[in-house]
Design a protein around this motif. Structure first.
Motif, mmCIF file in Angstrom:
data_model
loop_
_atom_site.group_PDB
_atom_site.id
_atom_site.type_symbol
_atom_site.label_atom_id
_atom_site.label_comp_id
_atom_site.label_asym_id
_atom_site.label_seq_id
_atom_site.Cartn_x
_atom_site.Cartn_y
_atom_site.Cartn_z
ATOM 1 N N ALA A 108 -10.954 2.063 -5.716
ATOM 2 C CA ALA A 108 -10.198 1.348 -6.743
ATOM 3 C C ALA A 108 -10.644 -0.102 -6.838
ATOM 4 C CB ALA A 108 -8.704 1.439 -6.449
ATOM 5 N N ARG A 109 -10.907 -0.712 -5.689
ATOM 6 C CA ARG A 109 -11.365 -2.112 -5.700
ATOM 7 C C ARG A 109 -12.714 -2.227 -6.387
ATOM 8 N NH1 ARG A 109 -8.745 -2.251 -0.544
ATOM 9 N NH2 ARG A 109 -10.673 -1.681 0.537
ATOM 10 N N ILE A 110 -13.582 -1.229 -6.184
ATOM 11 C CA ILE A 110 -14.883 -1.238 -6.864
ATOM 12 C C ILE A 110 -14.683 -1.231 -8.375
ATOM 13 C CG2 ILE A 110 -16.994 0.101 -7.284
ATOM 14 C CD1 ILE A 110 -16.789 1.101 -4.398
ATOM 15 N N GLY A 111 -13.732 -0.408 -8.827
ATOM 16 C CA GLY A 111 -13.460 -0.312 -10.264
ATOM 17 C C GLY A 111 -12.494 -1.352 -10.784
ATOM 18 N N ASP A 112 -12.043 -2.269 -9.930
ATOM 19 C CA ASP A 112 -11.138 -3.349 -10.322
ATOM 20 C C ASP A 112 -9.835 -2.785 -10.898
ATOM 21 O OD1 ASP A 112 -10.383 -5.982 -10.507
ATOM 22 O OD2 ASP A 112 -11.186 -6.246 -12.532
ATOM 23 N N LEU A 113 -9.296 -1.768 -10.212
ATOM 24 C CA LEU A 113 -8.043 -1.154 -10.637
ATOM 25 C C LEU A 113 -7.045 -1.138 -9.485
ATOM 26 C CD1 LEU A 113 -9.188 2.038 -12.609
ATOM 27 C CD2 LEU A 113 -8.251 -0.057 -13.577
ATOM 28 N N ASP A 114 -5.756 -1.073 -9.858
ATOM 29 C CA ASP A 114 -4.728 -0.761 -8.883
ATOM 30 C C ASP A 114 -4.985 0.661 -8.380
ATOM 31 O OD1 ASP A 114 -1.817 0.765 -8.828
ATOM 32 O OD2 ASP A 114 -1.820 -1.171 -7.785
ATOM 33 N N ALA A 115 -4.682 0.889 -7.103
ATOM 34 C CA ALA A 115 -5.013 2.185 -6.506
ATOM 35 C C ALA A 115 -4.321 3.344 -7.208
ATOM 36 C CB ALA A 115 -4.662 2.180 -5.014
ATOM 37 N N SER A 116 -3.046 3.202 -7.537
ATOM 38 C CA SER A 116 -2.337 4.303 -8.197
ATOM 39 C C SER A 116 -2.889 4.547 -9.598
ATOM 40 C CB SER A 116 -0.838 4.012 -8.260
ATOM 41 O OG SER A 116 -0.582 2.808 -8.952
ATOM 42 N N GLU A 117 -3.291 3.480 -10.289
ATOM 43 C CA GLU A 117 -3.891 3.636 -11.610
ATOM 44 C C GLU A 117 -5.267 4.277 -11.491
ATOM 45 O OE1 GLU A 117 -3.606 3.164 -15.852
ATOM 46 O OE2 GLU A 117 -2.244 3.344 -14.169
ATOM 47 N N PHE A 118 -5.987 3.950 -10.443
ATOM 48 C CA PHE A 118 -7.290 4.569 -10.195
ATOM 49 C C PHE A 118 -7.137 6.082 -10.042
ATOM 50 C CE2 PHE A 118 -10.435 6.249 -7.241
ATOM 51 C CZ PHE A 118 -11.622 5.883 -7.862
ATOM 52 N N VAL A 119 -6.120 6.504 -9.304
ATOM 53 C CA VAL A 119 -5.875 7.940 -9.139
ATOM 54 C C VAL A 119 -5.595 8.583 -10.489
ATOM 55 C CG1 VAL A 119 -4.312 9.665 -8.161
ATOM 56 C CG2 VAL A 119 -5.056 7.733 -6.765
ATOM 57 N N ALA A 120 -4.807 7.911 -11.323
ATOM 58 C CA ALA A 120 -4.437 8.480 -12.624
ATOM 59 C C ALA A 120 -5.649 8.629 -13.538
ATOM 60 C CB ALA A 120 -3.376 7.607 -13.289
ATOM 61 N N VAL A 121 -6.463 7.578 -13.648
ATOM 62 C CA VAL A 121 -7.601 7.669 -14.554
ATOM 63 C C VAL A 121 -8.662 8.621 -13.990
ATOM 64 C CG1 VAL A 121 -7.234 5.409 -15.603
ATOM 65 C CG2 VAL A 121 -8.716 5.590 -13.601
ATOM 66 N N SER A 122 -8.792 8.676 -12.676
ATOM 67 C CA SER A 122 -9.741 9.612 -12.073
ATOM 68 C C SER A 122 -9.327 11.054 -12.339
ATOM 69 C CB SER A 122 -9.855 9.363 -10.566
ATOM 70 O OG SER A 122 -10.390 8.084 -10.300
ATOM 71 N N ALA A 123 -8.018 11.316 -12.227
ATOM 72 C CA ALA A 123 -7.518 12.661 -12.509
ATOM 73 C C ALA A 123 -7.779 13.042 -13.962
ATOM 74 C CB ALA A 123 -6.029 12.748 -12.192
ATOM 75 N N SER A 124 -7.586 12.088 -14.873
ATOM 76 C CA SER A 124 -7.856 12.352 -16.290
ATOM 77 C C SER A 124 -9.338 12.645 -16.517
ATOM 78 C CB SER A 124 -7.440 11.156 -17.144
ATOM 79 O OG SER A 124 -6.045 10.944 -17.075
ATOM 80 N N ASP B 280 0.828 -1.194 0.000
ATOM 81 C CA ASP B 280 0.000 0.000 0.000
ATOM 82 C C ASP B 280 0.863 1.245 0.000
ATOM 83 O OD1 ASP B 280 -2.131 -1.651 0.030
ATOM 84 O OD2 ASP B 280 -2.646 -1.344 2.152
ATOM 85 N N ALA B 281 1.969 1.210 0.761
ATOM 86 C CA ALA B 281 2.848 2.376 0.824
ATOM 87 C C ALA B 281 3.494 2.641 -0.533
ATOM 88 C CB ALA B 281 3.923 2.170 1.883
ATOM 89 N N ASP B 282 3.904 1.545 -1.228
ATOM 90 C CA ASP B 282 4.500 1.709 -2.549
ATOM 91 C C ASP B 282 3.499 2.330 -3.522
ATOM 92 O OD1 ASP B 282 6.885 0.646 -1.759
ATOM 93 O OD2 ASP B 282 6.367 -1.398 -2.380
ATOM 94 N N SER B 283 2.249 1.859 -3.473
ATOM 95 C CA SER B 283 1.222 2.377 -4.370
ATOM 96 C C SER B 283 0.960 3.842 -4.103
ATOM 97 C CB SER B 283 -0.078 1.584 -4.212
ATOM 98 O OG SER B 283 0.113 0.251 -4.614
ATOM 99 N N ALA B 284 0.956 4.216 -2.843
ATOM 100 C CA ALA B 284 0.733 5.622 -2.494
ATOM 101 C C ALA B 284 1.858 6.480 -3.038
ATOM 102 C CB ALA B 284 0.635 5.780 -0.979
ATOM 103 N N ILE C 198 -9.467 5.803 -1.294
ATOM 104 C CA ILE C 198 -9.058 5.587 -2.687
ATOM 105 C C ILE C 198 -8.951 4.096 -2.976
ATOM 106 C CG2 ILE C 198 -7.089 5.798 -4.269
ATOM 107 C CD1 ILE C 198 -6.645 8.607 -3.027
ATOM 108 N N GLN C 199 -8.369 3.348 -2.046
ATOM 109 C CA GLN C 199 -8.231 1.902 -2.243
ATOM 110 C C GLN C 199 -9.596 1.223 -2.353
ATOM 111 O OE1 GLN C 199 -5.549 1.307 1.179
ATOM 112 N NE2 GLN C 199 -4.138 0.334 -0.258
ATOM 113 N N ARG C 200 -10.533 1.659 -1.516
ATOM 114 C CA ARG C 200 -11.881 1.077 -1.593
ATOM 115 C C ARG C 200 -12.511 1.363 -2.952
ATOM 116 N NH1 ARG C 200 -12.580 3.090 3.771
ATOM 117 N NH2 ARG C 200 -13.862 4.794 2.938
#
Length: 217
Positions: free
Chosen positions: A143-159, A120-124, A139-141
């Motif tokens: 991301a799990r709903i969207g079936d994504l890695d947490a860091s990737e979830f942040v990236a696509v959400s920002a986009s 989790d720390a690495d992903s953050a 964010i992790q919760r």
């Protein structure tokens, strides 16, 4: 087209109010969707579809009657055509942004599965953004709903957020331009005088498209 100046101004005001519904549209809460990173797209896109149809119908109505012969009528026609064209273009770009986010999100699970497991720390740390523990847990919760890695979830959400803000800002610009032009039609030169005969008196949306110096911000 023999509508009065007030009627033409009302037509532009009505068109502006319709466009305004796009940037005031409410998106669903992030937790209400199986793809929470798409939430910023849903409200504006759902609102834009009927507005595009309505503006097209208004423009078609102009051409179904004899073309307007007064300067105010021609100016109004130019306003509607510019608004319709700019909203169509902005919506097409918005849809392209949605497709790009969907494409990126769609390949993320496979990419994550092939990568070494991260803590989790690495992903953050990968996001480059400092989140509090409670923020990162949320964010992790999501991301799990969207079936994504947490860091990737942040990236696509920002986009998604960036694309949605760009689209709604363009819609706000069209809205404000139509209102300014409605006021110009209502209170500008007499009907016998030409409207829009120099760069500064072109329809506001046209000024934006041409990037005329001094155009309304």
């Amino acid at each position: 087209m023999t509508a009065t100046r007030d009627a033409l101004a009302d037509l532009l005001t009505e068109a502006a109010q319709q466009v305004g519904s796009v940037f005031t549209a409410q998106s669903p809460a992030v937790g209400m969707s199986a793809r929470p990173y798409l939430a910023p797209f849903l409200g504006p896109l759902a609102a834009a579809t009927p507005v595009l149809h309505s503006l097209s119908e208004q423009l078609d109505a102009y051409f179904s009657d004899p073309l307007p012969k007064t300067p105010a009528g021609l100016f109004t026609l130019a306003c509607l055509a510019a608004a319709n064209g700019q909203l169509n273009e902005a919506t097409a770009e918005f849809i392209s942004a949605i497709e790009a986010v969907c494409d990126r999100a769609g390949i993320s699970p496979e990419t994550s599965a092939q990568s070494p497991a991260a803590t989790d720390a690495d992903s953050a740390a990968d996001t480059g953004i400092a989140f509090s523990p409670s923020e990162w847990e949320a964010i992790q919760r999501a991301a799990r709903i969207g079936d994504l890695d947490a860091s990737e979830f942040v990236a696509v959400s920002a986009s998604a957020v960036a694309a949605s803000l760009l689209f709604t800002d363009l819609c706000r610009e069209i809205f404000e331009g139509l209102l300014a032009d409605a006021e110009y039609v209502r209170t500008g030169p007499d009907t016998d005088a030409a409207l829009g005969t120099d760069a500064e008196s072109l329809p506001t949306i046209v000024q934006h498209l041409l990037d005329v110096p001094g155009a309304a911000a």
